[in-house]
Design an enzyme around this catalytic site. Structure first.
Site, PDB file in Angstrom:
ATOM      1  N   CYS A  18       0.846  -1.196   0.000  1.00 24.40           N
ATOM      2  CA  CYS A  18       0.000   0.000   0.000  1.00 24.40           C
ATOM      3  C   CYS A  18       0.881   1.245   0.000  1.00 24.40           C
ATOM      4  O   CYS A  18       2.070   1.184   0.328  1.00 24.40           O
ATOM      5  CB  CYS A  18      -0.884   0.019   1.246  1.00 24.40           C
ATOM      6  SG  CYS A  18      -2.025  -1.370   1.360  1.00 24.40           S
ATOM      7  N   GLU A  50       0.986   3.666   2.066  1.00 22.74           N
ATOM      8  CA  GLU A  50       1.546   3.957   3.387  1.00 22.74           C
ATOM      9  C   GLU A  50       2.828   3.166   3.634  1.00 22.74           C
ATOM     10  O   GLU A  50       3.787   3.691   4.211  1.00 22.74           O
ATOM     11  CB  GLU A  50       0.537   3.629   4.497  1.00 22.74           C
ATOM     12  CG  GLU A  50      -0.721   4.464   4.453  1.00 22.74           C
ATOM     13  CD  GLU A  50      -1.854   3.804   3.684  1.00 22.74           C
ATOM     14  OE1 GLU A  50      -3.020   4.069   4.029  1.00 22.74           O
ATOM     15  OE2 GLU A  50      -1.588   3.019   2.731  1.00 22.74           O
ATOM     16  N   ARG A  70     -11.054  10.403  -4.984  1.00 23.84           N
ATOM     17  CA  ARG A  70     -11.751   9.610  -3.963  1.00 23.84           C
ATOM     18  C   ARG A  70     -11.558  10.159  -2.561  1.00 23.84           C
ATOM     19  O   ARG A  70     -12.222   9.731  -1.629  1.00 23.84           O
ATOM     20  CB  ARG A  70     -11.312   8.151  -4.018  1.00 23.84           C
ATOM     21  CG  ARG A  70     -11.844   7.443  -5.253  1.00 23.84           C
ATOM     22  CD  ARG A  70     -11.486   5.988  -5.274  1.00 23.84           C
ATOM     23  NE  ARG A  70     -10.062   5.839  -5.523  1.00 23.84           N
ATOM     24  CZ  ARG A  70      -9.312   4.877  -4.988  1.00 23.84           C
ATOM     25  NH1 ARG A  70      -9.817   4.005  -4.166  1.00 23.84           N
ATOM     26  NH2 ARG A  70      -8.026   4.813  -5.286  1.00 23.84           N
ATOM     27  N   CYS A 113      -5.525   0.353   5.705  1.00 32.41           N
ATOM     28  CA  CYS A 113      -6.036  -1.011   5.882  1.00 32.41           C
ATOM     29  C   CYS A 113      -5.470  -1.597   7.177  1.00 32.41           C
ATOM     30  O   CYS A 113      -4.603  -1.001   7.820  1.00 32.41           O
ATOM     31  CB  CYS A 113      -5.669  -1.877   4.683  1.00 32.41           C
ATOM     32  SG  CYS A 113      -3.908  -2.327   4.596  1.00 32.41           S
ATOM     33  N   CYS A 131      -1.618  -2.069   7.176  1.00 31.45           N
ATOM     34  CA  CYS A 131      -0.920  -0.787   7.315  1.00 31.45           C
ATOM     35  C   CYS A 131      -1.038  -0.249   8.728  1.00 31.45           C
ATOM     36  O   CYS A 131      -0.073   0.282   9.277  1.00 31.45           O
ATOM     37  CB  CYS A 131      -1.461   0.230   6.315  1.00 31.45           C
ATOM     38  SG  CYS A 131      -0.940  -0.119   4.623  1.00 31.45           S
ATOM     39  N   TYR A 163      -0.986  -5.296  20.266  1.00 33.92           N
ATOM     40  CA  TYR A 163       0.393  -5.566  20.627  1.00 33.92           C
ATOM     41  C   TYR A 163       1.272  -4.670  19.765  1.00 33.92           C
ATOM     42  O   TYR A 163       1.071  -4.568  18.553  1.00 33.92           O
ATOM     43  CB  TYR A 163       0.729  -7.031  20.350  1.00 33.92           C
ATOM     44  CG  TYR A 163       2.204  -7.324  20.425  1.00 33.92           C
ATOM     45  CD1 TYR A 163       2.841  -7.427  21.652  1.00 33.92           C
ATOM     46  CD2 TYR A 163       2.961  -7.471  19.272  1.00 33.92           C
ATOM     47  CE1 TYR A 163       4.200  -7.678  21.724  1.00 33.92           C
ATOM     48  CE2 TYR A 163       4.316  -7.726  19.333  1.00 33.92           C
ATOM     49  CZ  TYR A 163       4.931  -7.828  20.567  1.00 33.92           C
ATOM     50  OH  TYR A 163       6.269  -8.078  20.632  1.00 33.92           O
ATOM     51  N   TRP A 201       4.760  -4.298  18.262  1.00 36.92           N
ATOM     52  CA  TRP A 201       5.976  -5.042  17.974  1.00 36.92           C
ATOM     53  C   TRP A 201       7.212  -4.283  18.434  1.00 36.92           C
ATOM     54  O   TRP A 201       8.185  -4.863  18.871  1.00 36.92           O
ATOM     55  CB  TRP A 201       6.050  -5.325  16.474  1.00 36.92           C
ATOM     56  CG  TRP A 201       7.319  -5.961  16.020  1.00 36.92           C
ATOM     57  CD1 TRP A 201       7.710  -7.240  16.224  1.00 36.92           C
ATOM     58  CD2 TRP A 201       8.369  -5.338  15.276  1.00 36.92           C
ATOM     59  NE1 TRP A 201       8.923  -7.460  15.654  1.00 36.92           N
ATOM     60  CE2 TRP A 201       9.362  -6.303  15.071  1.00 36.92           C
ATOM     61  CE3 TRP A 201       8.555  -4.051  14.773  1.00 36.92           C
ATOM     62  CZ2 TRP A 201      10.523  -6.039  14.366  1.00 36.92           C
ATOM     63  CZ3 TRP A 201       9.711  -3.782  14.081  1.00 36.92           C
ATOM     64  CH2 TRP A 201      10.687  -4.776  13.879  1.00 36.92           C
TER      65      TRP A 201
END
Length: 145
Positions: A56, A58, A84, A90, A93, A127, A129
Site C-alpha cells: 500500500c 503507506e 476519492r 487497511c 498498514c 500488541y 511489535w
C-alpha cells in the site's frame, strides 16, 4: 478508546491529493500517501499494486521516508486517485504503522468529518511489535511529537 480532537494538516492532504492526481495512473498506482516527518518535511509515495499483495502507499512511504533520512514520522494520510479523497489505512498498514511509529497521527474521515487520530485509536488493544526496542531506544519510540 479515548479519541482526542487534533488539528488536521490540510497541507499534507493536499500533497497526497496532488500526487494521486498527477502520479497515479492505471491499476498499478491508485493510492497516494503523504507524511510529515518530525523535522517538518513532507514525504510522498504511491502504492505498487500487484496480485501477490503489493504494498500500500503507506508502506511504500515508510521506505521512501527512510531512504530520505526521515525516520520519525508525525502524521500520515492516504488519498485515492480519481478524487476519492482521504482513505483510512487497511489493517496491515495500521499494524505496521503502529509498530514503526507508536505515536503517529493519522488523518481519516471524509468531507466535513476529516479528523486526526492516533494510530492507537485505529488499532486499540493491540500488541506493539516495537515494545522490544523500548529498553534500547526509549526516546525514539516514546516521543509524542
Amino acid at each position: 478508546m479515548t479519541t482526542q480532537t487534533r488539528a488536521v494538516d490540510h497541507e499534507l492532504i493536499q500533497a497526497a491529493a496532488e500526487v494521486a492526481r498527477t502520479r497515479c495512473r492505471g491499476d498499478n498506482h491508485t493510492m497516494a500517501a503523504a507524511a510529515r516527518a518530525q523535522d517538518g518535511r513532507i514525504v510522498t509515495a504511491v502504492n505498487a499494486y500487484h496480485f501477490t499483495g503489493g504494498p500500500c502507499a503507506e508502506l511504500v512511504l515508510v521506505g521512501a521516508a527512510a531512504a530520505q533520512g526521515a525516520y520519525e514520522l508525525d502524521t500520515i494520510v492516504a488519498v485515492g486517485d480519481r478524487d476519492r479523497g482521504v482513505v483510512p489505512p487497511c489493517g496491515r498498514c495500521r499494524q505496521v504503522l503502529l509498530d514503526y511509529f507508536p505515536a503517529l497521527k493519522v488523518i481519516v474521515g471524509e468531507g466535513d468529518r476529516i479528523r486526526t487520530v492516533l494510530i492507537t485509536d485505529l488499532l486499540p488493544e493491540s500488541y506493539v511489535w516495537a515494545d522490544h526496542q523500548l529498553e534500547a531506544e526509549p526516546t525514539a519510540l516514546l516521543s509524542t511529537g
